[in-house]
Design an enzyme around this catalytic site. Structure first.
Site, mmCIF file in Angstrom:
data_model
loop_
_atom_site.group_PDB
_atom_site.id
_atom_site.type_symbol
_atom_site.label_atom_id
_atom_site.label_comp_id
_atom_site.label_asym_id
_atom_site.label_seq_id
_atom_site.Cartn_x
_atom_site.Cartn_y
_atom_site.Cartn_z
ATOM 1 N N ILE A 60 1.062 -1.043 -0.010
ATOM 2 C CA ILE A 60 0.091 0.407 -0.003
ATOM 3 C C ILE A 60 0.418 1.240 0.083
ATOM 4 O O ILE A 60 1.351 1.875 1.299
ATOM 5 C CB ILE A 60 -0.757 -0.155 1.326
ATOM 6 C CG1 ILE A 60 -1.682 -1.443 1.205
ATOM 7 C CG2 ILE A 60 -1.599 1.485 1.098
ATOM 8 C CD1 ILE A 60 -2.563 -1.266 2.469
ATOM 9 N N PRO A 61 1.442 1.633 -1.180
ATOM 10 C CA PRO A 61 2.283 2.888 -1.764
ATOM 11 C C PRO A 61 1.374 3.970 -0.988
ATOM 12 O O PRO A 61 -0.100 4.674 -1.211
ATOM 13 C CB PRO A 61 2.824 2.991 -2.440
ATOM 14 C CG PRO A 61 2.742 1.116 -2.609
ATOM 15 C CD PRO A 61 1.595 0.760 -2.831
ATOM 16 N N HIS A 62 1.833 4.870 -0.117
ATOM 17 C CA HIS A 62 1.119 6.164 0.481
ATOM 18 C C HIS A 62 2.650 7.173 1.123
ATOM 19 O O HIS A 62 3.394 6.720 1.160
ATOM 20 C CB HIS A 62 0.242 6.257 1.234
ATOM 21 C CG HIS A 62 0.287 4.626 2.527
ATOM 22 N ND1 HIS A 62 0.697 4.149 2.563
ATOM 23 C CD2 HIS A 62 0.671 5.824 4.201
ATOM 24 C CE1 HIS A 62 1.183 3.934 3.613
ATOM 25 N NE2 HIS A 62 1.036 4.737 4.484
ATOM 26 N N GLY A 63 2.171 8.217 1.377
ATOM 27 C CA GLY A 63 2.874 9.277 1.371
ATOM 28 C C GLY A 63 3.419 9.364 3.149
ATOM 29 O O GLY A 63 2.492 8.975 3.716
#
Length: 145
Positions: A60-63
């Site tokens: 879950i790529p996120h900032g």
């Protein structure tokens, strides 16, 4: 889970590295008007701080928290990687076949991560996403969630 636009679903992608996969998710969110360009680097930074690999072949790529200022509106993209991409090391592989790129405005960020993690805790759901042959199949699977 929020309504998923079909143009935010990508099938049969291949990536040589996790960085390439994360950047691709960020570009999808950027193109959809969800984030500013700076958010993409923050997604890579987030993975360096704490891996976005969640287990069960999911990432879950996120900032980072600091990057929330670059989020214009909440959004999610789903990228299917049938051959997998390694989010681990050469010695300890962590293969990902489905990526959920997210950007959440306000409290949406945490809620999106929780919903995805809950849905993907059932490996059968992950297999269904990884094996889907069209975008509609993925959209329906997640709408039910």
């Amino acid at each position: 889970m929020q309504v998923l636009e079909k143009d935010m679903i990508e099938l049969n992608k291949q990536f040589a590295t996790k960085e390439e996969a994360i950047r691709y998710c960020g570009e999808k969110l950027l193109a959809a008007g969800c984030v500013e360009k700076e958010y993409i680097d923050a997604m890579l930074e987030r993975d360096e701080m704490l891996s976005v690999y969640m287990g069960n072949f999911i990432a879950i790529p996120h900032g980072t928290d600091k990057a929330k200022k670059y989020v214009k509106k909440s959004g999610i993209c789903i990228v299917q990687v049938p051959d997998g991409v390694n989010f681990g090391t050469a010695d300890e592989e962590k293969i990902v076949t489905v990526l959920f790129g997210i950007a959440g405005k306000g409290e949406d960020h945490l809620q999106l991560v929780q919903q995805i993690a809950l849905f993907c805790s059932d490996i059968d759901n992950v297999v269904e996403l990884a094996d889907a042959l069209d975008k509609e199949e993925i959209a329906q699977s997640l709408t039910v969630a």
